[in-house]
Write a protein that holds these residues in place. Structure first.
Motif, PDB file in Angstrom:
ATOM      1  N   ALA A 200      42.731 -16.600  40.998  1.00 30.59           N
ATOM      2  CA  ALA A 200      41.881 -16.282  39.845  1.00 30.59           C
ATOM      3  C   ALA A 200      42.680 -15.536  38.780  1.00 30.59           C
ATOM      4  N   ALA A 201      43.538 -14.588  39.204  1.00 33.45           N
ATOM      5  CA  ALA A 201      44.388 -13.882  38.243  1.00 33.45           C
ATOM      6  C   ALA A 201      45.346 -14.855  37.558  1.00 33.45           C
ATOM      7  N   ALA A 202      45.883 -15.804  38.308  1.00 29.59           N
ATOM      8  CA  ALA A 202      46.786 -16.797  37.726  1.00 29.59           C
ATOM      9  C   ALA A 202      46.062 -17.645  36.681  1.00 29.59           C
ATOM     10  N   GLU A 203      44.806 -17.957  36.925  1.00 28.27           N
ATOM     11  CA  GLU A 203      44.038 -18.747  35.967  1.00 28.27           C
ATOM     12  C   GLU A 203      43.822 -17.976  34.666  1.00 28.27           C
ATOM     13  N   VAL A 204      43.617 -16.654  34.778  1.00 32.77           N
ATOM     14  CA  VAL A 204      43.475 -15.817  33.578  1.00 32.77           C
ATOM     15  C   VAL A 204      44.773 -15.846  32.779  1.00 32.77           C
ATOM     16  N   ASN A 205      45.897 -15.686  33.459  1.00 32.13           N
ATOM     17  CA  ASN A 205      47.189 -15.716  32.780  1.00 32.13           C
ATOM     18  C   ASN A 205      47.471 -17.082  32.168  1.00 32.13           C
TER      19      ASN A 205
ATOM     20  N   PHE B 239      57.228 -24.957  28.000  1.00 33.95           N
ATOM     21  CA  PHE B 239      55.971 -24.223  28.086  1.00 33.95           C
ATOM     22  C   PHE B 239      55.135 -24.797  29.227  1.00 33.95           C
ATOM     23  N   LEU B 240      55.123 -24.098  30.357  1.00 37.70           N
ATOM     24  CA  LEU B 240      54.438 -24.556  31.554  1.00 37.70           C
ATOM     25  C   LEU B 240      53.186 -23.728  31.831  1.00 37.70           C
ATOM     26  N   GLN B 241      52.149 -24.377  32.269  1.00 43.60           N
ATOM     27  CA  GLN B 241      50.938 -23.730  32.778  1.00 43.60           C
ATOM     28  C   GLN B 241      50.619 -24.402  34.115  1.00 43.60           C
ATOM     29  N   LEU B 242      51.276 -23.955  35.170  1.00 46.88           N
ATOM     30  CA  LEU B 242      51.170 -24.591  36.478  1.00 46.88           C
ATOM     31  C   LEU B 242      50.773 -23.561  37.527  1.00 46.88           C
ATOM     32  N   ILE B 243      49.796 -23.924  38.369  1.00 46.05           N
ATOM     33  CA  ILE B 243      49.297 -23.029  39.416  1.00 46.05           C
ATOM     34  C   ILE B 243      49.181 -23.828  40.710  1.00 46.05           C
TER      35      ILE B 243
ATOM     36  N   SER C 136      55.266  -1.988  30.088  1.00 47.74           N
ATOM     37  CA  SER C 136      55.367  -1.223  31.326  1.00 47.74           C
ATOM     38  C   SER C 136      54.164  -1.588  32.182  1.00 47.74           C
ATOM     39  N   GLY C 137      54.207  -1.223  33.459  1.00 48.52           N
ATOM     40  CA  GLY C 137      53.095  -1.547  34.341  1.00 48.52           C
ATOM     41  C   GLY C 137      53.218  -2.951  34.897  1.00 48.52           C
ATOM     42  N   THR C 138      52.206  -3.369  35.672  1.00 52.74           N
ATOM     43  CA  THR C 138      52.283  -4.666  36.337  1.00 52.74           C
ATOM     44  C   THR C 138      51.182  -5.615  35.938  1.00 52.74           C
ATOM     45  N   GLY C 139      50.149  -5.166  35.252  1.00 54.07           N
ATOM     46  CA  GLY C 139      49.117  -6.077  34.766  1.00 54.07           C
ATOM     47  C   GLY C 139      48.518  -6.944  35.847  1.00 54.07           C
ATOM     48  N   ASN C 140      48.196  -8.226  35.444  1.00 51.88           N
ATOM     49  CA  ASN C 140      47.605  -9.162  36.384  1.00 51.88           C
ATOM     50  C   ASN C 140      48.647  -9.900  37.180  1.00 51.88           C
TER      51      ASN C 140
END
Length: 256
Positions: free
Chosen positions: A196-201, A126-130, A252-256
């Motif tokens: 910023a989108a990566a931080e939300v995810n 489980f990684l949360q890396l940006i 479906s779709g691409t989201g953030n």
């Protein structure tokens, strides 16, 4: 100008889409920041049964009896689904994720499953890396996808946000090529918006982790109590169900 393996290609920009161990990211001087949780998960991809009813909803089992109380997340996708099993202390990934062992424990989770329907088995942590920057100081290199961020696979956040990264990178490059004077601002805006989108995810992934692996006694008690009371008090079930594991139906779709 890019040179690799003795060949040279001219160009105005480089898009780093070369994955988690990105050479492009390292060459820009950017580094990944964030955290990695203890333990691991085993993910098994299973094709839908030919002629059968496809899986339509995501289901989270917080303590599946068929998995000796491990957490089990079943996520549908086109023509199949994933079974994500949370490890426990003492589990050996080389054992529990072996094809032989998977064939032994998988039927207890989803019913009889012919070996040929198991299309892939993988282990992830489980990684949360940006990346600390999605571009280089000269605003000529743009990082996208896993070169820029690493998330667990809940809701396909990494893949979906990678698509959005690539689209935003293409738009920024197009602006820079049309107007070189505008290039630096366009690429910098790409880097700011996509980070910023990566931080939300990443925050959503962290919330999911707190449901999956509560670290404190109070958090564990809260989750256990919610599970016990959910059959008679619907709001407790709603709290468990609304953890950010991704949409309930086929994505479906691409989201953030």
């Amino acid at each position: 100008m890019v040179t690799a393996d003795g060949a040279t290609w001219p160009g105005s920009h480089v898009v780093g889409a070369d994955g988690a161990r990105s050479t492009v990211r390292k060459r820009t001087g950017a580094s990944l920041e964030g955290s990695a949780a203890e333990g691991f998960h085993v993910v098994v991809d299973v094709a839908d049964e030919p002629g059968g009813t496809p899986s339509l909803e995501r289901v989270m089992h917080y303590a599946h009896p068929g998995a000796d109380g491990r957490g089990v997340l079943v996520v549908p996708y086109a023509n199949g689904f994933q079974v994500d099993v949370q490890s426990r202390a003492g589990d050996d990934p080389d054992v529990i994720a072996s094809r032989r062992e998977v064939r032994r424990w998988l039927p207890a989770l989803i019913g009889p499953t012919p070996s040929e329907r198991i299309t892939a088995i993988s282990v992830y942590r489980f990684l949360q890396l940006i990346a600390d920057d999605f571009t280089d100081p000269h605003r000529r290199v743009l990082l996208v996808g896993e070169a820029a961020h690493l998330f667990p696979p809940f809701g396909a956040r990494g893949m979906n946000s990678g698509f959005a990264d690539a689209r935003a990178a293409a738009d920024a490059i197009a602006t820079g090529r049309r107007s070189p004077a505008a290039n630096a601002d366009a690429v910098a805006a790409f880097a700011t918006a996509r980070r910023a989108a990566a931080e939300v995810n990443s925050a959503a992934a962290g919330a999911a982790l707190r449901h999956l692996r509560p670290t404190g006694a109070v958090a564990r008690l809260r989750r256990r109590t919610a599970g016990l009371l959910a059959p008679v008090v619907p709001r407790f079930g709603e709290w468990l169900e609304h953890a950010p594991y991704g949409p309930r139906t086929v994505m479906s779709g691409t989201g953030n």
